[in-house]
Each structure stands twice: as C-alpha cells, then as structure tokens.
Write an enzyme that holds these catalytic residues in place. Structure first.
Site, PDB file in Angstrom:
ATOM      1  N   ASP A   1      -2.599   1.935  -4.580  1.00 22.92           N
ATOM      2  CA  ASP A   1      -3.832   2.217  -3.852  1.00 22.92           C
ATOM      3  C   ASP A   1      -4.986   1.482  -4.522  1.00 22.92           C
ATOM      4  O   ASP A   1      -4.822   0.838  -5.559  1.00 22.92           O
ATOM      5  CB  ASP A   1      -4.104   3.718  -3.829  1.00 22.92           C
ATOM      6  CG  ASP A   1      -2.905   4.494  -3.322  1.00 22.92           C
ATOM      7  OD1 ASP A   1      -2.424   4.167  -2.234  1.00 22.92           O
ATOM      8  OD2 ASP A   1      -2.444   5.392  -4.045  1.00 22.92           O
TER       9      ASP A   1
ATOM     10  N   HIS B   1       0.808  -1.215   0.000  1.00 29.01           N
ATOM     11  CA  HIS B   1       0.000   0.000   0.000  1.00 29.01           C
ATOM     12  C   HIS B   1       0.844   1.270   0.000  1.00 29.01           C
ATOM     13  O   HIS B   1       0.330   2.373  -0.138  1.00 29.01           O
ATOM     14  CB  HIS B   1      -0.954  -0.005   1.215  1.00 29.01           C
ATOM     15  CG  HIS B   1      -2.299   0.593   0.905  1.00 29.01           C
ATOM     16  ND1 HIS B   1      -2.461   1.648   0.041  1.00 29.01           N
ATOM     17  CD2 HIS B   1      -3.551   0.272   1.328  1.00 29.01           C
ATOM     18  CE1 HIS B   1      -3.745   1.975  -0.035  1.00 29.01           C
ATOM     19  NE2 HIS B   1      -4.427   1.151   0.727  1.00 29.01           N
TER      20      HIS B   1
END
Lengths: 448, 328
Positions: free
Chosen positions: A423, A419
């Site tokens: 995204d 992450h």
C-alpha cells in the site's frame, strides 16, 4: 545420407526442463568446416532464451538436417559430424562388428554363462525338430541360444544341412528394413508437446522475416519472435493479474554525482569496468529492501511469500527487446561487485549470450530508464514480483534549500507496485529509505 | 475419413449416442454449463438440454448411485468422474451395487451404466490428478473395463459401452486427449468389448499394453526397427475386463519374448494377470522371462517435475527395456 559409420548424429539438446522444441536460428558452421569439441555449431531460439549448441566432439561438419528457421523437437537430429581421427582408420570389417554391437560381443566374448540355459521355447523346438542344442550357436545374452537361433538353424539345415547359423539375429535385416520402416498399424502419432497439461495449442514460432514494400507500400509486417512473444505474454499476464499502483519521489543526487566523477577514472583503470550510477542505486535499493522485506515478495492467493534472498532483476533493453537478467543475492555484494555484475549482464544481453540461469530467480526489478533520457515512467511489474523501480534521468534543477535557490542534480524514482501486497504508506517509506540512502552517499562512501 | 483428437472422438461418441437413443444421458461434475474440465462434454448441453446433460454436486458416490438407479429403471446413463482419482468415494456403489445387480437379482434387474474416468499422469497433476485406478476395479467380476489408446477405439468402445447391457468402466487417458490423433469415421460404428488389437507386427519381441504407454512403445518400436533391426509385435489390450486371452497367447507365441507395459503400478496391476495367463497357458512357448515395465510401487505420482519424470514411463525407458528383451 552418408553410409559410413563414423558420422555422428547431433541431436537437439534439452535446453530446459519444460522445453520440447526449439527453432534453429543460424548455422555457425557450414558443411566441411572443421569443428572442435564444445565449439558452437548453431544458434537456437526458444521462447525463453537464445542459446548456442556446442559440438559434442572434434571433427568435420557434415550434412545439415534442420534448416534455419525450422522448429525441431528435442532429441531430433539436426546435423551430422564426421568424427574422422582414429575411427576413420578402422577397417570395414571392424566397423561392421561394431555395428551389430553387443550381440556379437556376446558370442565372441568370454561370457558364456547362459550357454546351457535353455528356455522352454528352445527346448520345445529342439525336441520337435530333434536337434542337438550343442550344434547351435547362441546369439543371446551370455551366449544363450534364443528361440530365433533355433528357428534359423532349422531353416538353414532344411536348405543346406547342419551348419552354423548367423551370429546376429538382427544382422542383414538392418539394411533391408531401414529403407521402409513399416508404419504402426491402425494409429497415427502426431508430434506434440509432452509436458504439462497444455490442452491449448502452443504459439507458432515463426521465422524472423520482414515482408518488403513490394506489394503494398502503406504498411509492412514484422513476424513476432519468440522473445517478443514471451515479453508480450508476461506483460499481459502482469497487467491483467496485478492491480497496479504507482508513486514517484524526487531525489537530490548532487553528492552522488560528485562522488562518482571523483572515483570513476580510477575505478575503470583498476577494475576494467565502468562505475555507473546504477551500481549506487542498486546498493541503495537493496539496503532499503533489507529494511522493508515485504518489497521482496510475491502474491500466492492465500498468502504472501517473502523471499529471503534479494535477487535484483535488471531490465536491459536492446533495439528490439528487453530482458531482465538477475543479479543473484545482491544483498551480499558491495558497490564495486554490483558494478562488475551490471556490466557483465549488460554485455551478455547485447551479445545474446544470456543463459536460462541468468534469467531466473528475480525478486525485485530495477530499470535504469534514465539511460534513454526518460524523466518519468510508469513501469509494469515484472510478474510475479511485488514491485518495480525505475531510475530516471539526472537533471540539473533550481532547488530551494534553506530558503535559498541552489542548482542541484535531481532525479526521479518511480515505483509501480502490486496493490494486493503493498500500500501507499509502506511504499512511501521504502522510497524515502532509498532516497535517504542515495542522498547519504558522500566522499566517505566505500566502494568495497 | 476425418482425423480427430482422442478427446473429440470421445465427445463425438457421446453426441451420437445422445442423438440415437432418448434414454441416454450424461451426468457429472461440470459436464453441463462448463462442458467438462477437459472440454470432453463441451457443447452437449446446448444441443441436448440440461435434462440430458446434468451438472451434479461434488459427490461421486451420488453420481454413481443416481446413474445406477436410473439404469435399473431403463435409462442409459454416462456418468463422468472428473478425474479417476476422485472415483474412490464411488467404489462402493460401483463394486457392491453396479457389478452385482444382475447376479443378485437372479437376472431380473440389470445396470447398463457407463462410468467415464480420465486416468494417467505426466500432466504435472501430482498425487490426486494422476492416478491409474484400474487395479482397484480389475478383479471385480460383473464389471467390464475398457481403456482405449487410439482415437478410433475411443469412439468405438464408448459407443459399445453405452449399448452394453452391463456396467462398463471407460478409462480414458487424459494425456492422450490432445496427444493422440487418428482417423475416426463420422458414421456409426462400434469396437467390440473384449477384443484386443494388434498395433504392429514383429518377430523379435512381443509388447502387450494398453492406454498411453503404447505411444512410447510405438515410437520405440519404430526406432528399434530403423536403428537396430529389432522388430516388435505390439498388442493393445483395449479391454482389460474381460481380457482377450486368445489374442494374448497368440501374440506371445509369435516371438516367445514378452514385455507387459502399463502406467499403473506393477504390483497387482493388469500386467500381473496377463503374465499369469501366459505362465498358465503357454509356458513352453516362452523364450525369456516375462518382463513387466510399469510405474514403481510408490504411493502416488510425485508433484515435483523431476520426480514426476522419474516416475513416468517415457520412450527412452521403454526402448531400453525392449532392447534388453530383444538381446536376451
């Protein structure tokens, strides 16, 4: 220890740049076995891969110096091979001459260019002992008279008058010292790894042994193998360093199922390998990565490194481990090529024949979790890559299409991602593209 | 006698000197709470407190300057340079101040500091974590320079350095920290500064060196004796400034064939001075040209692993050179 000269020592090779030692797994040859050059003589385990050590010459297996399960430093002798053939026919005298090597060659050979170059030490000694240097044989380079030649000459003359001195300064002492090499004074040198700033102890590499239920029946122990150790370390590193996120998408692969069942018999006959769903999936993934190159990247703290080559790491499981061999430049292969490569890597993994080269350079990982019946999984990113995708079981399901219920072949694709780099939106688009690619397979799809 | 690692011997020396003498204190970057980037000073702050084990700003010139001032005032500072590569901002303090104070003040002042700095490469440290700066300080009268190879010498020389009335540079080899182990007495002892140590006796060749390359020399010497009957006479200089001239000359005279080895580059290195001493003092005992085996004259240790391997000495390179010299 054999005393003959035709025993050749086999050393532990440097299997990889950073490797300082390896564990002997299994001896494939017993003492007395005939061996040909390049024939594997033993298996070794390292914390990266298992490998076979090939013989460096034709001959007969001699004494094994490193037992199975023993960890051996690179360069240490693991066994002896008797390279009989022509060398065995040499007379002892010739062998002896070989033994003392270039020293005797220097005196018996033609090169006497240094014969009359006298060092200060030789001239000092000659003057001191009133010697004629022409009487002394030189054992040094180019027939040079060394300081030791002069000293030996003086000593010999003291005992038996002027005479030729021994040709080799090292001859004779060889046997005498080999029995008891004097230890270096005032220090002891431990055998430790010598690459990298490794100030912590390296993990113990144990032998693979299961303690039976003889003592306690409630539990038993399995020693951690080097491969298991590596898996554990990589998984822990990935989970602790990479903030994972997860997403899933459902794909209708009905057309793909039809296409494959139509082509697979023919393909097997022509190519000799199975046409798997995985090959189609890989093609779909690789094409989607081309559209979203950020999937093919890794985190480098102050920047994100995007790799141009798409090298797919393929998770291949066995009973007790999982390996991730790499399909290099997967973007340049067609479905048939991918199918061939998948089969090849799976075979090498099962047979434990993967080389270091097979394991390196992966940029994105695909795991065919459907092959063991999973319909949903939460994979751990293959460090340091940005994402890992799993292909779950194909299941027939009732699906609503145009307000009608149809029976379709459905499969889930799961994606774990780093992450820090990726995204939800970009991953959603990527998965959608993989889905489009998979659902876009039709009767017109070309394998080549 | 306990067997301990080189790094533990250095830590033990500091611990014993801190306990023995109230005026001894340690200062440097991260030497306190962190215990040193290599853990060399680990635990000292817990035992002696932050007034005697001081974390400093990242300013080597200040570390040396503070140490020099404290030493002139009667303290006995042990200043740590995190890597010898970072020592260069402090060269003015070390060469122009520390080395000259006694001379400049006509013996009114002295500067009993110890500056510890890890030298050497082969740890994948690249340009700025691998240097050997001995030659920068080597030609400076007024400085003493020691570079121990064994764990025993590491402890004994550091304790001698702390007690020495003049500035001593203590170059510890970071590759030796965990590589070299040896018996180290737990009781108090010192190794005299300025005295070389014979590591091994032999008749064929003499090898003179210091610090980590001696590890390869001893390995190679043992193999050469076992395999080819070549015996090597190995001298560990231990102290670079002042050099133990008598020990050097005696070692040379034993065989007449000399190889000088160090990890610092060849040009202008310690080996150049050692070979000059030999040429001046015992030309007529030489049986072969003096040989030097050192790092190549390139600006720095490469970061690329194959190039680092090329740059560094190793057992095979050392063994081959020793064999060539023996055959000459």
């Amino acid at each position: 220890m054999p005393s003959n000269n035709h025993w050749t020592e086999v050393a532990m090779p440097q299997l990889a740049e950073s490797l300082v030692s390896a564990t002997i797994g299994k001896w494939l040859k017993k003492p007395g076995d005939r061996i040909e050059q390049y024939e594997p003589i033993c298996e070794v385990l390292t914390d990266k891969v298992n490998a076979e050590i090939p013989s460096t010459l034709d001959g007969v297996m001699g004494e094994i110096l490193a037992a199975e399960g023993v960890t051996v430093s690179v360069g240490d002798i693991i066994c002896l091979i008797d390279a009989e053939s022509h060398e065995a026919e040499l007379s002892p005298a010739v062998e002896k001459a070989q033994d003392i090597g270039s020293v005797s060659q220097a005196t018996t050979g033609k090169d006497v260019s240094m014969r009359t170059r006298y060092s200060p030490a030789v001239q000092s000694l000659a003057a001191q002992h009133d010697l004629n240097l022409n009487d002394i044989k030189g054992s040094g380079l180019g027939g040079r008279i060394t300081r030791k030649d002069v000293l030996a000459f003086v000593e010999q003359r003291g005992e038996a008058g002027p005479a030729a001195v021994s040709a080799s300064p090292f001859e004779g002492r060889n046997q005498q010292v080999s029995s008891e090499p004097s230890p270096p004074l005032g220090t002891s040198i431990p055998n430790v790894r010598h690459s990298g700033l490794h100030l912590t102890e390296s993990p113990r590499i144990p032998t693979i042994e299961v303690e039976g239920a003889g003592t306690g029946r409630s539990e038993y122990y399995i020693d951690v193998t080097p491969i298991r150790n590596t898996i554990a370390r990589n998984m822990r590193q990935s989970v602790t360093e990479i903030p994972h996120a997860w997403t899933m998408i459902e794909v209708d692969v009905t057309n793909l199922v039809l296409l494959r069942s139509q082509l697979k018999e023919d393909f097997k006959r022509k190519e000799g390998v199975n046409l798997t769903y995985l090959a189609f999936l890989l093609k779909a993934v690789v094409n989607a990565i081309k559209d979203y190159p950020i999937m093919n990247s890794f985190w480098a703290v102050d920047k994100i490194v995007v790799k141009r080559d798409i090298n797919i790491s393929l998770a291949v499981g066995t009973e007790d481990s999982v390996m991730t061999p790499v399909i290099k430049r997967a973007d340049q292969k067609n479905i048939a090529g991918l199918a061939t490569e998948i089969e090849e890597l799976a075979r090498k993994t099962r047979e434990g024949k993967l080389t270091l080269d097979d394991m390196q350079g992966g940029t994105f990982t695909v795991n065919n979790t459907g092959s063991f019946g999973s319909i949903l999984s939460y994979p751990i990113v293959n460090y340091p890559q940005a994402a890992i995708l799993t292909f779950e079981s194909i299941v027939k399901k009732p699906v609503v299409i145009n307000d009608m219920i149809a029976v379709r072949s459905m499969a889930n694709l799961c994606l774990s991602l780093d992450h820090r780099i990726l995204d939800g939106v970009i991953c959603g688009r990527f998965l959608q593209r993989v889905k489009d690619n998979l659902e876009g397979y039709s009767q017109d799809t070309k394998l080549y | 006698m306990p067997v301990m690692e080189y790094i533990d011997a250095i830590r033990l020396a500091m611990k014993e000197e801190l306990a023995r003498d109230e005026s001894v204190f340690v200062l440097g970057e991260d030497v306190g709470v962190k215990g040193g980037v290599f853990t060399t000073t680990k635990g000292l702050i817990d035992e002696f407190g932050e007034m005697r084990v001081m974390d400093t700003p990242l300013a080597e010139s200040a570390i040396a300057g503070v140490a020099i001032g404290a030493a002139m005032h009667g303290m006995k500072p042990i200043a740590e340079m995190q890597y010898s590569d970072f020592m260069l901002p402090a060269t003015n303090q070390i060469i122009s101040e520390a080395a000259k104070i006694r001379y400049r003040s006509n013996n009114d002042w002295s500067c009993p500091i110890v500056i510890r700095a890890p030298i050497g490469g082969g740890i994948f440290g690249g340009l700025y974590h691998s240097q050997c700066p001995e030659s920068i300080f080597f030609g400076t009268p007024g400085l003493k320079i020691v570079a121990p190879f064994t764990a025993y010498d590491a402890k004994g020389l550091l304790k001698a350095a702390v007690r020495d009335p003049d500035p001593v540079l203590f170059f510890e080899n970071k590759k030796c920290y965990k590589l070299i182990k040896g018996e180290v007495p737990e009781e108090d002892y010192t190794v005299p500064i300025g005295v070389a140590n014979l590591l091994r006796e032999g008749q064929d060749i003499t090898v003179i060196g210091y610090s980590q390359p001696l590890h390869f020399v001893l390995q190679a010497a043992e193999e050469l004796e076992r395999e080819e009957g070549i015996t090597a006479h190995v001298l560990d200089l231990r102290t670079l400034q002042p050099l133990d001239r008598e020990a050097i000359l005696e070692a040379v005279k034993t065989t007449g064939k000399v190889m000088i080895i160090h990890e610092d580059n060849k040009t202008g290195g310690v080996g150049a001075e050692v070979s000059a001493i030999i040429a001046e003092e015992c030309l007529y005992d030489l049986d072969a040209p003096i040989m030097r085996l050192c790092a190549p004259d390139v600006p720095a240790m490469p970061i690329s692993p194959p190039m680092e391997k090329f740059y560094m000495l190793n057992k095979d390179k050392v063994k081959e050179s020793m064999r060539q010299l023996a055959l000459y």
